[in-house]
Design an enzyme around this catalytic site. Structure first.
Site, mmCIF file in Angstrom:
data_model
loop_
_atom_site.group_PDB
_atom_site.id
_atom_site.type_symbol
_atom_site.label_atom_id
_atom_site.label_comp_id
_atom_site.label_asym_id
_atom_site.label_seq_id
_atom_site.Cartn_x
_atom_site.Cartn_y
_atom_site.Cartn_z
ATOM 1 N N LEU A 214 13.583 20.509 -38.915
ATOM 2 C CA LEU A 214 14.703 21.438 -39.099
ATOM 3 C C LEU A 214 15.624 21.030 -40.237
ATOM 4 O O LEU A 214 16.251 21.878 -40.871
ATOM 5 C CB LEU A 214 15.527 21.533 -37.808
ATOM 6 N N GLY A 215 15.745 19.746 -40.450
ATOM 7 C CA GLY A 215 16.651 19.294 -41.493
ATOM 8 C C GLY A 215 16.492 17.812 -41.743
ATOM 9 O O GLY A 215 15.979 17.066 -40.917
ATOM 10 N N VAL B 160 16.029 15.928 -38.244
ATOM 11 C CA VAL B 160 16.253 16.745 -37.055
ATOM 12 C C VAL B 160 14.983 17.560 -36.829
ATOM 13 O O VAL B 160 14.545 18.302 -37.711
ATOM 14 C CB VAL B 160 17.453 17.699 -37.226
ATOM 15 N N LYS C 275 17.478 14.631 -32.867
ATOM 16 C CA LYS C 275 18.110 14.157 -34.100
ATOM 17 C C LYS C 275 18.139 12.640 -34.133
ATOM 18 O O LYS C 275 18.465 11.983 -33.140
ATOM 19 C CB LYS C 275 19.537 14.684 -34.187
ATOM 20 N N GLY D 90 18.729 14.607 -43.998
ATOM 21 C CA GLY D 90 19.805 14.236 -44.905
ATOM 22 C C GLY D 90 20.298 12.847 -44.584
ATOM 23 O O GLY D 90 19.574 12.017 -44.020
ATOM 24 N N GLY D 91 21.574 12.598 -44.912
ATOM 25 C CA GLY D 91 22.143 11.284 -44.658
ATOM 26 C C GLY D 91 22.193 10.946 -43.191
ATOM 27 O O GLY D 91 22.194 9.783 -42.805
ATOM 28 N N ASP E 161 38.328 17.354 -35.931
ATOM 29 C CA ASP E 161 37.586 17.732 -37.144
ATOM 30 C C ASP E 161 37.106 19.180 -37.025
ATOM 31 O O ASP E 161 35.927 19.472 -37.210
ATOM 32 C CB ASP E 161 36.402 16.790 -37.346
#
Length: 724
Positions: A433-434, A441, A457, A436-437, A557
């Protein structure tokens, strides 16, 4: 980066999760209606409620789908927004506004006192600490009263009201309520209804302000607008108020008052605990005298929480999974109504380990000698057996799990601890799905009967310095159960980098759907109704966080990236990497690093983060929803752009997304959302509304907008029929 930095592609796909309230109602009774929980003594149907606390679940007749909860103790439709038994007994409802209108000669053309017979059994009092009284008009006064007394100078113990005047239509100004077209006052305790007495002063030749209004409303939920003084005319030439179906949210305190007797009951007068009339039914409950009128209410005793009005309703709090509220620097053990905290073997504390850290009993040299001796012994026995490989791997696995916080997380009952083998099966033939840093996932499927889809994840590597932060974030997220909170299903700790398992859905984040993934110009269309629902759900999720524990949980956040959407565009608050549980007696925290464009300026200046900091950030999210513009566009700040247009034009029309700002009623509701956002963005923290109030205001706006659309459609059908 936070260990729980959830990628924007994660979102819940299963039905909305809500806190289990099966122990909060009578057996066989309805648990909720229209998203509102119904805890006993409230209930619907025979045997499901205590006398005076009946509610009803009815079809919504204002044009929107679904059901709504209403009070059943009145002939009018009084909508219930929230019911609470703990920590304070409270009901949030919508009540109609009182009004009277005049023609140009000053004759009364219509009126309504606001009287609602919702308190037939006397269980409710209008909260004097959470509400205030408003009067709108240009030559009038209005007042209400409470607590009937006999053989006294006055018929009632309390009277409260105010006077408002205006000789010029330009005098009243938006947001100013100090006597020119608007006045407001606090209310005393003991008031039982919203019936208003209004003045008979002359209104002749006052066509610019032909109607008076009076109402009690929850503090922070109404801001005066000069346009509220206007009226409209119907075909028979009678003046009727513009807000003929105007309702306002307010909070009602409730208590066990009289049990059918003529004398109200206090704790000292309450029936014996074995008497079925005694309201506090849980064995772990206590009686508390009401502070607003006579009577009493029930509360769970220390160490327990839940519904004290139901047998078995107060359950033990597991303090060990709430280290921020119940600290322990050693090994924690939950007990019935409390918890034990002791230092582990070989450690001691200079006092109570609940307050003081544990330290080794032995010196460093002694520990090294023992360690070498034990190591040699272990090595000797290991090489004797054929199971040497298995034992070494098991020791290594347990060490990795401890490093990742297993000793603390194994006590979290709402969290599933997966093994690496189990997750390998879950993610077999998975879709990436993804990446990155934050790590990869992958989409997976649980091996349960429902074949639930999840997202797995990879977190960041956990060290001794970050272990407490990681475990705390896992605990916070796994404890919260709400349809607008992203659900953490479980985690795998037996790997070098922990794996986190979330429920899955497909729509990504609010940022994705508003601005396109990777600035994709082909963004998905988003209706005004969908944006309203996203705003309402997000506000309700944050309000749940703020009120979940006695001291509240701060997200810290809030931004579109951290509001995820399931397949039905239901919003889910995510990413609790910066969340803080407030300490008792302290309404702020420090040392938080959030996203700068969404950060509360008060925090930037003082370093203090409060629940109102989330409110500020949410105000920016509202502006993005109605404008579909990024928070920073080049050198322009979205907040500053809206502040300027509202100060100059009194409307944000030039900034609204033109896809949803085509009809007059749509522009009006967008302006109302913008006004709510401006309140959230107040520089003074105390002037910002609470998140629960923001959520209620958005719900009311949506209801009003849907009613206007329904009326418009009815008029169009009527006009079409007349022409034919």
């Amino acid at each position: 980066m936070s260990p729980l930095m959830v990628p924007v592609l994660l979102v819940l796909a299963a039905t909305a999760a809500t806190a289990d309230n099966s122990m909060s109602v009578m057996p066989g009774c309805q648990q909720s209606c229209g998203g509102v929980d119904i805890p006993y003594p409230f209930g619907t149907g025979t045997g499901c409620f205590r006398k005076g606390f009946e509610v009803a679940c009815i079809n919504n007749n204002n044009g929107s789908a679904g059901e709504i909860l209403v009070l059943a103790t009145t002939d009018q439709t009084i909508r219930v927004l929230h019911l609470s038994v703990s920590p304070v007994p409270e009901a949030r409802v919508l009540l109609p506004v009182a009004w009277q209108c005049f023609n140009t000669t000053g004759d009364v053309t219509g009126s309504y006192s606001g009287d609602v017979d919702f308190n037939r059994e006397g269980v409710y009092r209008i909260s004097n600490t959470q509400n205030e009284l408003f009067v709108l008009g240009c030559n009038t006064y209005a007042y209400t009263n409470g607590v009937r007394v006999h053989n006294s100078r006055f018929r009632y113990k309390y009277f409260t009201g105010c006077i408002t005047v205006s000789n010029d239509p330009t005098d009243p100004r938006d947001g100013a309520c100090a006597g020119l077209g608007c006045c407001h006052v606090d209310i005393p305790p003991g008031i039982t209804d919203t019936s208003m007495s209004m003045s008979g002063w002359s209104h002749a030749n006052q066509d610019f302000c032909p109607c008076d209004y009076a109402f009690i409303v929850e503090k922070g939920n109404y801001s005066f607008k000069a346009s509220d003084l206007l009226s409209t005319y119907i075909p028979n030439n009678q003046t009727m108020p513009l807000h003929v179906d105007w309702t306002m949210p307010l909070r009602l305190d409730w208590a066990i008052r009289d049990n059918g007797s003529t004398t109200a009951v206090s704790c000292a007068q309450a029936p014996n605990k074995t008497d079925h009339e005694y309201a506090c039914r849980s064995s772990r409950s206590k009686c508390v005298d009401s502070t607003n009128g006579p009577g009493y209410f029930c509360s769970c005793t220390k160490g327990y929480e839940g519904n004290p009005y139901v047998v078995g309703g107060c359950s033990n709090i597991n303090e060990c999974i709430r280290p921020d509220e119940f600290p322990c620097h050693g090994e924690c053990k939950d007990t019935d109504g409390s918890y034990e905290c002791k230092c582990g073997p070989g450690y001691e504390s200079d006092g109570d380990p609940k307050e003081n850290p544990c330290h080794p009993k032995l010196s460093g040299s002694a520990k090294r000698v023992i360690g070498i001796t034990v190591g040699i012994s272990v090595l000797f026995f290991i090489i004797l057996g054929a199971g040497v490989c298995y034992l070494l791997k098991r020791i290594e696995l347990e060490a990795i799990e401890r490093k990742n916080g297993s000793e603390r997380l194994k006590n979290v009952k709402t969290l599933i601890l997966f093994t690496k083998g189990q997750l390998d099966k879950v993610t077999r033939n998975s879709v990436l799905l993804g990446k990155g840093g934050f790590g990869e996932v992958r989409k997976g499927t649980l091996l349960d009967p429902d074949k639930t889809e999840v997202a797995v994840k990879a977190s960041i590597k956990v060290t001794e310095d970050t272990k407490d932060e990681f475990t705390k974030e896992v605990e916070i997220q796994s404890r919260m159960m709400h349809k607008n909170i992203l659900k953490l299903v479980g985690c795998c700790l037996g790997v070098d980098v922990p794996l986190l398992v979330y429920e899955y859905a497909a729509k990504g984040s609010v940022k994705d759907i508003l601005h396109g993934k990777n600035n994709d110009p082909h963004r998905e269309p988003l209706t005004l109704e969908s944006r309203l629902d996203i705003a309402i759900g997000s506000a309700q999720g944050l309000a749940y966080m703020h009120s979940y524990t006695e001291n509240g949980i701060q997200h810290a956040d809030v931004k579109p990236d951290n509001i995820l959407l399931d397949g039905g565009l239901v919003p889910k608050i995510s990413d609790f990497g910066l969340s803080k549980v407030f300490e008792a007696g302290k309404d702020y925290t420090m040392l938080v690093k959030g996203c700068l464009p969404y950060m509360d300026p008060v925090y930037k200046d003082t370093g203090r983060l409060t629940p109102k900091s989330d409110v500020y950030s949410f105000g920016i999210v509202l502006l993005e929803l109605i404008s579909r513009r990024p928070v920073v566009d080049g050198e322009n700040s979205l907040v500053n752009q809206f502040k300027i247009v509202y100060e100059q034009d009194k409307t944000g029309k030039v900034l609204f997304d033109q896809d949803i700002a085509k009809e007059e009623e749509d522009i009006h509701i967008l302006d109302e959302i913008g006004i709510i956002a401006m309140k959230c963005l107040k520089e003074k923290v105390d002037e910002r509304p609470a998140m629960a109030s923001v959520a209620s205001a958005l719900v009311i706006l949506k209801d009003s907008w849907e009613r206007k659309i329904l009326v418009k459609k009815q008029r169009q059908r009527f006009s079409s029929t007349s022409i034919n």
